[in-house]
Design an enzyme around this catalytic site. Sequence first.
Site, PDB file in Angstrom:
ATOM      1  N   GLN A 101       9.752  -4.985   4.841  1.00  0.00           N
ATOM      2  CA  GLN A 101       8.437  -5.170   5.517  1.00  0.00           C
ATOM      3  C   GLN A 101       7.701  -4.660   6.515  1.00  0.00           C
ATOM      4  OE1 GLN A 101       7.775  -9.261   4.220  1.00  0.00           O
ATOM      5  NE2 GLN A 101      10.446  -9.033   3.599  1.00  0.00           N
ATOM      6  N   ASN A 102       8.681  -3.891   7.053  1.00  0.00           N
ATOM      7  CA  ASN A 102       8.537  -2.933   8.448  1.00  0.00           C
ATOM      8  C   ASN A 102       7.923  -1.555   8.466  1.00  0.00           C
ATOM      9  OD1 ASN A 102      10.074  -5.601   9.190  1.00  0.00           O
ATOM     10  ND2 ASN A 102      12.198  -4.632   9.141  1.00  0.00           N
ATOM     11  N   ASP A 104       8.113   0.180  10.930  1.00  0.00           N
ATOM     12  CA  ASP A 104       8.380   0.676  12.105  1.00  0.00           C
ATOM     13  C   ASP A 104       9.524   1.998  12.200  1.00  0.00           C
ATOM     14  OD1 ASP A 104      11.254   0.244  11.341  1.00  0.00           O
ATOM     15  OD2 ASP A 104      11.006  -1.755  12.440  1.00  0.00           O
ATOM     16  N   HIS A 119       4.228  -2.527   2.947  1.00  0.00           N
ATOM     17  CA  HIS A 119       3.613  -2.813   4.220  1.00  0.00           C
ATOM     18  C   HIS A 119       2.975  -1.520   4.669  1.00  0.00           C
ATOM     19  CE1 HIS A 119       4.550  -7.017   4.077  1.00  0.00           C
ATOM     20  NE2 HIS A 119       3.677  -6.573   3.086  1.00  0.00           N
ATOM     21  N   CYS A 127      -7.755   8.345   7.323  1.00  0.00           N
ATOM     22  CA  CYS A 127      -8.862   8.128   7.615  1.00  0.00           C
ATOM     23  C   CYS A 127      -9.797   7.338   6.398  1.00  0.00           C
ATOM     24  CB  CYS A 127      -9.857   9.189   7.138  1.00  0.00           C
ATOM     25  SG  CYS A 127     -11.556   9.763   7.065  1.00  0.00           S
ATOM     26  N   CYS A 130     -12.996   9.773   4.107  1.00  0.00           N
ATOM     27  CA  CYS A 130     -12.177   9.929   3.387  1.00  0.00           C
ATOM     28  C   CYS A 130     -10.802  10.029   2.757  1.00  0.00           C
ATOM     29  CB  CYS A 130     -12.329  11.646   3.542  1.00  0.00           C
ATOM     30  SG  CYS A 130     -11.252  12.227   4.973  1.00  0.00           S
ATOM     31  N   GLU A 214      19.001 -18.136  10.414  1.00  0.00           N
ATOM     32  CA  GLU A 214      18.106 -19.545   9.749  1.00  0.00           C
ATOM     33  C   GLU A 214      18.101 -19.518   7.897  1.00  0.00           C
ATOM     34  OE1 GLU A 214      17.707 -21.985  12.078  1.00  0.00           O
ATOM     35  OE2 GLU A 214      17.578 -21.238  13.945  1.00  0.00           O
ATOM     36  N   ALA A 231      21.523  -9.453  12.014  1.00  0.00           N
ATOM     37  CA  ALA A 231      21.557  -9.056  11.276  1.00  0.00           C
ATOM     38  C   ALA A 231      22.959  -7.634  11.312  1.00  0.00           C
ATOM     39  CB  ALA A 231      20.624  -7.750  10.684  1.00  0.00           C
TER      40      ALA A 231
HETATM   41 ZN    ZN Z   1     -11.796  11.646   6.554  1.00  0.00          ZN
END
Ligand code: ZN
Length: 246
Positions: A101-102, A104, A119, A127, A130, A214, A231
Amino acid sequence: MNDYDKAAKWIEESNRIVAFTGAGISVESGIPTFRGPEGLWSRYDPKVLDLSYFHQHPEECWRVIKEIFYDYMGDKARPNAAHRLLAELERLEKLGGVITQNIDHLHQEAGSRHVVEFHGTAQTLVCTACGDRSPFTEHDLNKLPPLCKKCGGVLKPDFVFFGEPIPPEAYRESLRLVHEADLLLIVGTTGEIMPASMIPYEARNARVVEINIEPSRYTEELTDLFLRARATEAARELASRLDLTL
Ligand code: ZN
């Protein structure tokens, strides 16, 4: 056998592992989270990522977007041990892909090849007129909003704004991965963001190992083995049992 021994054994027994990751995997790389008392939304107004507001006020939104995603996160963040563990499991052909979902890009920087960016990504701009996509590094973000070099339209970051659908290809590929998975690793996500949060429930034939600081909505409903840890801490515990160097 403790829980880490058990999780390591499950990883050894699996060869279609899929990881589902969220903000909690990147927070130790210095990427701030959005939610919670320390989150970015306690300092910024989320409306700058609302699609219709963005269309009406591109310059105002871009000033904040630049500060959050292109100055603040910038390119200073580096992948950590948890990103590297997933890349290593892929290299060993045990892991089929990472659904993140990151936005980065840290999974790719750690060496992961098959990354589904649920995401989207901050790496490219798209753009709004276009649809042309280009790396953000090709644009001068001191002149806002950045404009399309092909048509002059307003560019937006190529990640999903509020009010915007999930990229259909990312959705399809996420479902394909979890349907085939024999082990799902949930890392650093508590399942608060729809529809991404529903993806783990599709892993019907997989054992589910969850790594979170948690308990989450998954812990009771889905998780077979809950490792309550940061993590990187969990990644190091697992790597030492799997004889991997991170
Ligand atoms: Zn464009």
